[in-house]
Design a protein around this motif. Structure first.
Motif, short mmCIF file in Angstrom:
data_model
loop_
_atom_site.label_atom_id
_atom_site.label_comp_id
_atom_site.label_asym_id
_atom_site.label_seq_id
_atom_site.Cartn_x
_atom_site.Cartn_y
_atom_site.Cartn_z
N ILE A 151 7.90 0.12 4.02
CA ILE A 151 7.45 1.48 4.06
C ILE A 151 7.60 2.46 3.45
O ILE A 151 8.01 2.49 4.94
N THR A 152 8.41 3.36 2.54
CA THR A 152 8.84 4.64 2.50
C THR A 152 8.32 5.88 2.81
O THR A 152 7.46 6.20 1.83
N PRO A 153 8.18 6.35 3.94
CA PRO A 153 6.38 7.50 4.32
C PRO A 153 7.01 8.93 3.51
O PRO A 153 8.06 8.70 3.29
N TRP A 157 5.73 5.00 14.78
CA TRP A 157 5.54 5.22 13.37
C TRP A 157 6.98 4.80 12.77
O TRP A 157 6.76 3.83 11.72
N LEU A 166 -2.64 -0.63 5.24
CA LEU A 166 -1.32 -0.89 4.78
C LEU A 166 -0.91 -2.42 4.24
O LEU A 166 0.30 -2.85 4.73
N GLN A 220 3.94 10.94 7.24
CA GLN A 220 4.10 10.64 9.15
C GLN A 220 4.36 12.39 9.05
O GLN A 220 5.64 12.98 8.38
N SER A 234 0.97 -0.03 -0.20
CA SER A 234 0.99 1.16 1.18
C SER A 234 1.12 3.14 1.07
O SER A 234 2.72 2.57 0.45
N VAL A 258 2.25 5.94 3.44
CA VAL A 258 2.19 6.73 4.94
C VAL A 258 2.80 7.91 5.07
O VAL A 258 3.64 8.63 4.64
N CYS A 295 6.92 1.33 9.53
CA CYS A 295 7.15 1.57 7.83
C CYS A 295 8.52 0.98 8.11
O CYS A 295 8.88 -0.32 6.81
#
Length: 248
Positions: free
Chosen positions: A188-190, A179, A114, A124, A120, A122, A183
């Motif tokens: 971070i936009t998962p 989590w 990350l 989820q 990065s 992610v 983010c």
């Protein structure tokens, strides 16, 4: 097979992998999803590479920081798919344990997964049915049976406990929020996937991950991976009836 055998490794990848984190919680169907992604041959093999619990896939490295570091180096080199994608699945509690036992490795892996400068990513995985999720965790915690391969016909069903279900609901909610908070803090936009949607349409779930990672799927790259057997659900249905009926 567990999926962690070296016979399932890809050849050494010598470039810089493009990593992503499969951020999830226990009993979320994450093994099913990870094997779907792995099977494409284009989305890495996102398994629990930081699970050093004594009964985990890398239990031989439990309490041994140098061996844990060697495991990590090996999986990055050999579990990166030929197109350069590396995925890792993790639960918040696993990261907490690693942070207390081997903080240098946690820092190193988080920077790799990350760190700023390489976009990065992610994914989820969550479950909409919070009660079913909590019942699954509570039953596994009481019985010690976490996989279908551990089931035997003579195993007694765990005794119903509303207390354990409620505790599991709190634990899972806290892990999902952990989590989400990570983010938010890292900007971070998962990609959020729901277990129920993955089961209903595995192809769409895989396509969503590939699109999120900007990866073109190549049918010629598909590989055989160990099959995932679903655990028996009969006892879980009975637990749900009792829980929704207000039984203690």
């Amino acid at each position: 097979m567990t999926g962690y055998e070296k016979t399932l490794d890809w050849p050494l990848y010598e470039g810089r992998p493009k990593p992503y984190l499969l951020a999830t919680t226990p009993r979320s169907g994450s093994t099913f999803l990870s094997h779907l992604l792995w099977q494409t041959g284009c989305l890495g093999a996102p398994l629990e590479y930081l699970n050093f619990e004594a009964t985990g896939p890398f239990g031989s490295a439990n309490g041994l920081p140098d061996r844990q570091a060697a495991v990590w180096e090996h999986v990055v080199a050999h579990r990166t798919s030929p197109n350069g994608i590396f995925g890792m699945k993790a639960f918040p509690l696993q990261m907490e344990v690693l942070g207390s036992q081997n903080p240098s490795l946690l820092t190193r892996t988080m920077r790799f997964l990350l760190g700023k400068g390489h976009g990065s990513r992610v994914v989820q995985l969550r479950r909409r049915d919070e009660i079913a999720h909590a019942i699954s965790l509570a039953r596994a915690s009481l019985s010690g049976i976490w996989r279908a391969e551990q089931e035997h016909g003579e195993d007694p069903d765990p005794i119903y406990s509303a207390h354990m279900v409620n505790r599991a609901r709190r634990e899972l909610a806290a892990q999902d929020e952990a989590w989400a908070q990570m983010c938010r803090e890292m900007g971070i936009t998962p990609l959020v996937l729901w277990y129920e949607d993955v089961v209903a349409s595995p192809t769409d779930a895989v396509a969503a991950v590939a699109d999120y990672l900007s990866v073109a799927l190549d049918p010629a790259a598909e590989i055989e991976v160990p099959r995932i057997r679903q655990q028996s659900q009969s006892g879980a249905r009975e637990w749900r009836q009792q829980y929704e009926g207000g039984s203690d």
